[in-house]
Design a protein around this motif. Structure first.
Motif, PDB file in Angstrom:
ATOM      1  N   ALA A 237       0.822  -1.214   0.000  1.00  0.00           N
ATOM      2  CA  ALA A 237       0.000   0.000   0.000  1.00  0.00           C
ATOM      3  C   ALA A 237       0.853   1.259   0.000  1.00  0.00           C
ATOM      4  N   GLN A 238       2.096   1.148   0.404  1.00  0.00           N
ATOM      5  CA  GLN A 238       2.994   2.307   0.439  1.00  0.00           C
ATOM      6  C   GLN A 238       3.812   2.446  -0.846  1.00  0.00           C
ATOM      7  N   GLN A 239       4.126   1.329  -1.467  1.00  0.00           N
ATOM      8  CA  GLN A 239       4.972   1.346  -2.664  1.00  0.00           C
ATOM      9  C   GLN A 239       4.444   0.275  -3.616  1.00  0.00           C
ATOM     10  N   ALA A 240       3.908   0.717  -4.732  1.00  0.00           N
ATOM     11  CA  ALA A 240       3.201  -0.213  -5.605  1.00  0.00           C
ATOM     12  C   ALA A 240       3.457   0.119  -7.073  1.00  0.00           C
ATOM     13  N   TYR A 241       3.122  -0.851  -7.923  1.00  0.00           N
ATOM     14  CA  TYR A 241       3.133  -0.588  -9.360  1.00  0.00           C
ATOM     15  C   TYR A 241       1.839   0.144  -9.703  1.00  0.00           C
ATOM     16  N   LEU A 242       1.963   1.335 -10.291  1.00  0.00           N
ATOM     17  CA  LEU A 242       0.814   2.161 -10.634  1.00  0.00           C
ATOM     18  C   LEU A 242       0.796   2.439 -12.126  1.00  0.00           C
ATOM     19  N   GLU A 243      -0.400   2.581 -12.661  1.00  0.00           N
ATOM     20  CA  GLU A 243      -0.568   2.901 -14.073  1.00  0.00           C
ATOM     21  C   GLU A 243      -1.337   4.203 -14.222  1.00  0.00           C
ATOM     22  N   PRO A 244      -1.042   4.958 -15.295  1.00  0.00           N
ATOM     23  CA  PRO A 244      -1.787   6.211 -15.497  1.00  0.00           C
ATOM     24  C   PRO A 244      -3.232   5.935 -15.886  1.00  0.00           C
ATOM     25  N   ARG A 245      -4.148   6.666 -15.277  1.00  0.00           N
ATOM     26  CA  ARG A 245      -5.548   6.590 -15.665  1.00  0.00           C
ATOM     27  C   ARG A 245      -5.761   7.463 -16.906  1.00  0.00           C
ATOM     28  N   THR A 246      -6.727   7.083 -17.724  1.00  0.00           N
ATOM     29  CA  THR A 246      -7.020   7.837 -18.944  1.00  0.00           C
ATOM     30  C   THR A 246      -8.491   8.232 -18.954  1.00  0.00           C
ATOM     31  N   GLY A 247      -8.853   9.072 -19.915  1.00  0.00           N
ATOM     32  CA  GLY A 247     -10.239   9.489 -20.069  1.00  0.00           C
ATOM     33  C   GLY A 247     -10.506  10.833 -19.430  1.00  0.00           C
ATOM     34  N   ALA A 248     -11.669  11.394 -19.756  1.00  0.00           N
ATOM     35  CA  ALA A 248     -12.021  12.733 -19.274  1.00  0.00           C
ATOM     36  C   ALA A 248     -12.197  12.777 -17.765  1.00  0.00           C
ATOM     37  N   LEU A 249     -12.652  11.667 -17.179  1.00  0.00           N
ATOM     38  CA  LEU A 249     -12.974  11.685 -15.756  1.00  0.00           C
ATOM     39  C   LEU A 249     -11.735  11.624 -14.874  1.00  0.00           C
ATOM     40  N   LEU A 250     -10.805  10.714 -15.186  1.00  0.00           N
ATOM     41  CA  LEU A 250      -9.658  10.480 -14.311  1.00  0.00           C
ATOM     42  C   LEU A 250      -8.324  10.725 -14.997  1.00  0.00           C
ATOM     43  N   GLY A 251      -8.336  11.301 -16.175  1.00  0.00           N
ATOM     44  CA  GLY A 251      -7.094  11.546 -16.904  1.00  0.00           C
ATOM     45  C   GLY A 251      -6.097  12.350 -16.093  1.00  0.00           C
ATOM     46  N   GLY A 252      -4.842  11.884 -16.064  1.00  0.00           N
ATOM     47  CA  GLY A 252      -3.789  12.551 -15.295  1.00  0.00           C
ATOM     48  C   GLY A 252      -3.564  11.935 -13.940  1.00  0.00           C
ATOM     49  N   LEU A 253      -4.461  11.075 -13.489  1.00  0.00           N
ATOM     50  CA  LEU A 253      -4.299  10.393 -12.207  1.00  0.00           C
ATOM     51  C   LEU A 253      -3.633   9.035 -12.416  1.00  0.00           C
ATOM     52  N   TRP A 254      -3.324   8.375 -11.308  1.00  0.00           N
ATOM     53  CA  TRP A 254      -2.680   7.063 -11.333  1.00  0.00           C
ATOM     54  C   TRP A 254      -3.475   6.098 -10.469  1.00  0.00           C
ATOM     55  N   GLY A 255      -3.252   4.800 -10.699  1.00  0.00           N
ATOM     56  CA  GLY A 255      -3.952   3.822  -9.884  1.00  0.00           C
ATOM     57  C   GLY A 255      -3.434   2.421 -10.129  1.00  0.00           C
ATOM     58  N   LEU A 256      -3.988   1.467  -9.401  1.00  0.00           N
ATOM     59  CA  LEU A 256      -3.612   0.075  -9.566  1.00  0.00           C
ATOM     60  C   LEU A 256      -4.066  -0.431 -10.933  1.00  0.00           C
TER      61      LEU A 256
END
Length: 340
Positions: A237-256
């Motif tokens: 939960a502190q250090q993870a593999y993250l991927e960029p989110r896409t789309g109008a709603l979450l574009g620019g964010l990261w997540g699992l």
């Protein structure tokens, strides 16, 4: 409608009952900072005031001026906006700040409307509150107050805006707009309006009807789509593999890394696709998190996994609230019951 009496009653009430909010701070000349007004109005479009105060202070601490906002990387802006949701608002704030630094701060309704992401409501709010322009705001609270004043069950957007324009106190447009919004937020509430405390009850047709809560009629809600998905936690939960989110709603964010479960398949099929894409081996099931978004409800099941992929400190990336819920499943899974 007796406008002079209406104006005097509402503004008199507001002078005593106005809420003490951080974006209402004025300088020694009684002027408002247009930047603070603008940020607050964008923030409060989809955020309740109680939570909005916390987010506002955090955002202004990170970016105290429009110049600071304009020069920041987009990812830093999204990180400061984290938890507020509707992230297109933050992206548009960032773009508009860069335009303001290039072209100057607008001082009129039309000038604000020309900025990215600034609609009629925000432009009217900033123009009236910060610059004294006679522009009437129309948000959900104002719409409800107007609907009840005239006992209109289904106020159309055109009727509501024309009525707001007609009632505006052009000598005190900013105070009038805030007074209407405060009245709707604190007295003329959707359920159980406190009519005995309302300064406008003497002219209110809904109050006279004996059933003010029926105005306006409830809006028809769109059907909520149920979505199932699987996600992988590679790391912790502190250090993870993250991927960029896409789309109008979450574009620019990261997540699992996440995979939606198709309508005609089971969870195992989606999990197989996800592990194959990442070259990952799954471990234990950490749990399922529920999350509601606009017209959608997500149920995401998280699995611990291993893969030869780079890990990132989670605090360095802007994450949507959904992914904070998913990461929290790892912490909960690691909590061991006490032994007696």
């Amino acid at each position: 409608m007796n406008l002079p009496a209406l104006h005097a009653a509402l503004l008199g009430w507001f002078s005593v009952q106005r809420r003490d909010l951080p974006w209402r701070v004025t300088d020694e000349q009684g002027r408002r900072d247009p930047y603070r007004v603008w940020v607050s109005e964008v923030l409060l479009q989809q955020t309740q005031v109680v939570r909005g105060r916390v987010y506002f202070e955090r955002f202004l601490t990170a970016f105290p001026t429009v110049q600071a906002l304009a020069s920041a990387p987009q990812e830093a802006v999204l990180k400061a906006w984290e938890g507020c949701g509707y992230y297109a608002r933050a992206r548009n704030l960032h773009r508009a700040a860069q335009q303001i630094v290039q072209s100057g701060l607008p001082s009129t309704y039309e000038g604000w409307r020309a900025l990215p992401g600034v609609g009629p409501y925000t432009a009217a709010a900033v123009a009236s509150l910060a610059f004294g322009e006679a522009q009437a705001v129309l948000d959900g609270n104002v719409r409800r107050v107007l609907s009840r004043l005239y006992a209109v069950e289904e106020p159309t957007p055109r009727w509501a805006q024309e009525t707001a324009d007609a009632l505006l106190d052009s000598d005190h447009p900013g105070e009038w707009n805030e007074a209407l919004m405060d009245l709707g937020a604190t007295i003329c509430t959707p359920a159980n309006p406190r009519c005995a405390e309302c300064p406008l009850s003497a002219q209110c047709a809904a109050f006279a009807s004996g059933d003010p809560a029926q105005y306006p009629a409830p809006k028809k809600r769109a059907a909520v789509r149920q979505i199932s998905a699987v996600a992988l936690l590679i790391g912790t939960a502190q250090q993870a593999y993250l991927e960029p989110r896409t789309g109008a709603l979450l574009g620019g964010l990261w997540g699992l890394p996440l995979e939606e479960v198709g309508p005609d398949e089971d969870e195992a099929a989606a999990l197989l696709r996800l592990t194959a894409r990442l070259g990952a081996a799954t471990g234990r099931r950490l749990g399922t998190a529920q999350h509601s978004m606009t017209h959608r409800t997500l149920a995401v099941t998280v699995y611990a996994a291993e893969a030869d992929l780079p890990l990132t400190p989670v605090v360095q990336r802007p994450l949507p609230r959904l992914d904070h819920k998913l990461l929290a499943l790892d912490s909960a899974d690691r909590v061991q019951p006490a032994l007696f």
